[in-house]
Design a protein around this motif. Sequence first.
Motif, short mmCIF file in Angstrom:
data_model
loop_
_atom_site.label_atom_id
_atom_site.label_comp_id
_atom_site.label_asym_id
_atom_site.label_seq_id
_atom_site.Cartn_x
_atom_site.Cartn_y
_atom_site.Cartn_z
N LEU A 47 3.61 -23.34 24.23
CA LEU A 47 3.57 -23.09 22.79
C LEU A 47 3.71 -24.43 22.08
CD1 LEU A 47 3.64 -21.12 20.36
CD2 LEU A 47 6.11 -20.94 20.71
N ARG A 48 2.74 -24.77 21.24
CA ARG A 48 2.77 -26.07 20.53
C ARG A 48 3.20 -25.93 19.08
NH1 ARG A 48 -0.18 -29.80 23.62
NH2 ARG A 48 0.69 -29.47 25.69
N LYS A 49 2.73 -24.85 18.44
CA LYS A 49 3.10 -24.65 17.03
C LYS A 49 3.37 -23.17 16.79
CE LYS A 49 0.42 -28.38 14.99
NZ LYS A 49 -0.69 -28.74 14.11
N LEU A 50 4.34 -22.91 15.94
CA LEU A 50 4.65 -21.53 15.56
C LEU A 50 5.05 -21.56 14.09
CD1 LEU A 50 5.28 -18.56 16.60
CD2 LEU A 50 7.64 -19.32 16.80
N SER A 51 4.43 -20.70 13.29
CA SER A 51 4.83 -20.65 11.89
C SER A 51 4.88 -19.21 11.43
CB SER A 51 3.83 -21.42 11.02
OG SER A 51 2.57 -20.81 11.08
N CYS A 52 5.74 -18.93 10.45
CA CYS A 52 5.70 -17.60 9.86
C CYS A 52 6.26 -17.59 8.46
CB CYS A 52 6.37 -16.56 10.74
SG CYS A 52 8.06 -16.87 11.03
N GLU A 64 6.83 -27.42 15.16
CA GLU A 64 5.92 -28.15 16.02
C GLU A 64 6.73 -28.56 17.24
OE1 GLU A 64 2.59 -31.53 15.19
OE2 GLU A 64 4.03 -31.09 13.61
N PHE A 65 6.29 -28.12 18.41
CA PHE A 65 7.06 -28.37 19.64
C PHE A 65 6.41 -29.50 20.44
CE2 PHE A 65 7.20 -23.81 18.61
CZ PHE A 65 8.56 -23.64 18.42
N PHE A 66 7.20 -30.48 20.83
CA PHE A 66 6.67 -31.61 21.59
C PHE A 66 7.20 -31.65 23.03
CE2 PHE A 66 6.75 -32.82 17.10
CZ PHE A 66 5.42 -33.07 16.90
N GLY A 102 15.33 -41.03 21.92
CA GLY A 102 14.51 -41.20 20.72
C GLY A 102 13.25 -40.34 20.69
N ASP A 103 12.89 -39.75 21.84
CA ASP A 103 11.70 -38.88 21.87
C ASP A 103 11.93 -37.67 20.96
OD1 ASP A 103 10.55 -40.55 23.69
OD2 ASP A 103 10.85 -39.24 25.43
N VAL A 104 10.92 -37.35 20.15
CA VAL A 104 11.02 -36.19 19.27
C VAL A 104 10.68 -34.93 20.06
CG1 VAL A 104 10.10 -35.07 17.20
CG2 VAL A 104 10.50 -37.54 17.21
N ALA A 105 11.62 -33.99 20.11
CA ALA A 105 11.39 -32.74 20.83
C ALA A 105 10.74 -31.69 19.93
CB ALA A 105 12.71 -32.21 21.38
N LEU A 106 11.09 -31.74 18.66
CA LEU A 106 10.71 -30.65 17.76
C LEU A 106 10.79 -31.10 16.31
CD1 LEU A 106 10.75 -27.34 17.44
CD2 LEU A 106 13.15 -27.73 17.10
N GLN A 120 9.76 -27.28 9.42
CA GLN A 120 9.73 -27.32 7.96
C GLN A 120 10.03 -25.90 7.47
OE1 GLN A 120 6.61 -29.65 6.10
NE2 GLN A 120 6.30 -27.99 4.65
N ALA A 121 11.13 -25.76 6.74
CA ALA A 121 11.57 -24.43 6.31
C ALA A 121 11.49 -24.31 4.79
CB ALA A 121 13.00 -24.18 6.77
N THR A 122 11.28 -23.09 4.33
CA THR A 122 11.21 -22.83 2.89
C THR A 122 12.32 -21.89 2.48
OG1 THR A 122 8.81 -23.02 3.02
CG2 THR A 122 9.69 -22.06 1.01
#
Lengths: 154, 162
Positions: free
Chosen positions: A81-86, B105-107, B149-153, B156-158
């Motif tokens: 899974l690379r991206k998930l949005s809702c 976004e998952f890395f 330092g690697d970005v895992a994730l 962006q929340a509203t």
Amino acid sequence: MAKQLCYEDVEVGIEVTPLTKIATTQMLVQWAGASGDRNPLHYDDDFVKSQGVGAPIVHGALKRAWLGQLVTDWIGEQGELRKLSCRYRGMDYPRKMKTMEEPQEGETWWCKGKVSKKYEDGGEHLVECEIWLENGKGEKTTTGAAVVTLPLRS
Amino acid sequence: MAEGSLITEELRKLIGVSGEPITYKVEEGAIQRYAEAIGDLNPLYHDVEYASKSKHGRLICPPGFNGWPIKGQIGALPGGASEMMGAFAKAGAPSRLLDGGIEFEFFIPIGAGDVLIATSKVADMTERETSMGKTMFITTEATFQKQNGDVALRSQATLICF
């Protein structure tokens, strides 16, 4: 475990294998503890009324977690899974409990999805899906999208 | 500022403000309890032996769980979550709050024993008329890094205020 889904198995328009869930007041308590979300909007009637909401509602993040499970169940251990949005579009109200274990009769929710795109990029095989949660009336109360990678069969 | 705008000068000053990074360890039991609360029986979240033989080598987190997501997403804002909410309210934000949604976004997979550094900031504020009347949308961004330092994730929340 189910058979591993591969890139060749997927076409635009096909369904993501659906998943059913039943939200209960008991589940919301468990979720609050496990996720760390102690917002009284999910358990306190008086606070809920002060917020202009009719009754305690299901956590948006729990609905999102269900949609995450919908996708990860479908792509299997070799998919990523690379991206998930809702977006939370409508409120959902949990079933109350009849016994310590059993909920009252009521709504069942469906997590569903549909493939919107498949493509290769940088040697990876990517699939995009629309995903959503339907309440008992068939209304989409949460909608979102996912981007996944799948392995090749050969 | 538009007339009658919900976004006061004081609120506008909070845009772009970041908090101090929070460092924490992802616990095995926390993963298991979170997965159980979803009703997700995936052995990669529950069965230590099974997971240790997988490509991940340890229990991994279900998507969206970063060990302690509430803390990560808004808790790293200046003064922590409750103080930040207080600052929004003090600066004139409407007091009714709803979670509007989130994008992840998952890395790199996150798993038991990982030490994460979470940073978050107030990214933007917008407003428009909705069925709830004048409504304000606060966007927060969070980044979760490994110690190297690697970005895992990224997320962006509203937050909806009305």
